[in-house]
Design an enzyme around this catalytic site. Structure first.
Site, PDB file in Angstrom:
ATOM      1  N   LYS A 150       0.800  -1.239   0.000  1.00  9.70           N
ATOM      2  CA  LYS A 150       0.000   0.000   0.000  1.00  9.70           C
ATOM      3  C   LYS A 150       0.831   1.288   0.000  1.00  9.70           C
ATOM      4  CE  LYS A 150      -4.377  -1.519   1.967  1.00  9.70           C
ATOM      5  NZ  LYS A 150      -5.412  -1.214   2.950  1.00  9.70           N
TER       6      LYS A 150
ATOM      7  N   ASP B 151     -10.263   3.054   1.024  1.00 12.09           N
ATOM      8  CA  ASP B 151     -10.553   2.655   2.416  1.00 12.09           C
ATOM      9  C   ASP B 151     -11.144   3.854   3.159  1.00 12.09           C
ATOM     10  OD1 ASP B 151      -9.600   0.067   2.170  1.00 12.09           O
ATOM     11  OD2 ASP B 151      -7.555   0.601   2.785  1.00 12.09           O
TER      12      ASP B 151
END
Ligand code: ATR
Length: 267
Positions: free
Chosen positions: A66, A102
């Protein structure tokens, strides 16, 4: 030619993303396929080259890529820059871009509830960073962080200009929203545990758990029994996925049908 999408991560454990996206492609009659691509850290650079040359249309990114994926992209949204992590690659005008859905996913279910004046985030890892960014994006004025390791809470608090409070004193506060980003309550060894005492939920507070297995953690069950509103991690997962799908296809999946699909997949 079938359009290709997928998720990279390592180790790539069980993920519901293929179920969600492949169902979405089917709903809209798209000739597209979403696959699981386990990818070790050393392979990231070559993989991004493949995304550019093999016409891969979209990628979900999970641990451990990420943060590291960011250096390979043409553009990163302000939201993803603030979190310091990208979970979605998509194409925009010939540029390979990075977004963090997210954050979008965390905030979406909260938009349906009355906005709390204050929030406390438990934990200070990657998920906590997304949570703090989302709560600030939602306009919550007073956001605090508590973490078992105080130094990590301090550094997160400094990055986002929010308050850090000692882990031991977390329940002395009466926030309007408590967001658990620790693994306490997760299926397995942690399932019986909770980051909050059952008799310490502030009246009228919202309890949010980013864990979705089990669907109702001990934290959420005890919050519900104390009369609090609760939000399960499944909502965050669902909405981060809907946001990815929209970035890739400019189409919106039916939220309720997608929720039922995921509930079935978890059952
Ligand atoms: P993620 O990316 O999901 O946020 P992470 O970066 O490993 O995962 O962060 C996990 C968080 O849960 C950390 O804040 C961790 O606290 P420490 O910084 O002290 O390690 C927290 N955590 C993990 N196990 C915990 C436990 N048993 N009790 C309290 N907090 C815990």
């Amino acid at each position: 030619m079938t359009a290709r999408y997928g998720i990279i991560g390592y180790p790539l454990g069980h993920t519901m993303s293929p179920v969600l996206h492949n169902w979405g492609f089917g709903q809209f009659g798209l000739d597209a396929r979403y696959e699981a691509w386990p990818l070790e850290p050393e392979g990231l650079s070559a993989f991004i080259e493949r995304v550019r040359t093999d016409d891969i249309r979209g990628v979900s990114v999970t641990i451990p890529h990420k943060r590291t994926v960011m250096e390979f992209l043409d553009r990163i949204t302000d939201r993803a820059k603030a979190v310091g992590a990208v979970n979605t690659l998509y194409w925009d005008g010939g540029e390979l871009c990075g977004e963090n859905t997210d954050v979008i996913g965390l905030v979406a279910p909260l938009r349906k509830l009355a906005r709390p004046a204050s929030a406390l985030v438990l934990g200070a890892g990657g998920a906590a960073r997304a949570a703090v960014a989302g709560l600030l994006e939602l306009g919550i004025g007073d956001v605090a962080v508590a973490n078992r390791t105080a130094s990590k809470a301090d550094s997160l608090a400094q990055d986002f200009n929010v308050r850090a409070i000692p882990w031991e004193n977390r329940m002395d506060h009466a926030p309007g929203l408590i967001c658990n980003t620790t693994p306490l309550g997760m299926a397995g060894a942690m399932e019986d545990r909770t980051p909050w005492d059952a008799d310490r939920f502030p009246a009228g507070c919202i309890a949010y758990d980013i864990v979705y297995n089990p669907l109702e953690t001990r934290f959420l069950r005890e919050a519900r029994e104390a009369g609090c509103a609760t939000v399960s991690g499944l909502e965050m997962f669902l909405h981060q996925g809907l946001a990815q799908f929209a970035l890739w296809t400019r189409l919106n999946m039916d939220e309720e049908c997608a929720r039922v699909l995921l509930l079935d997949a978890l059952a």
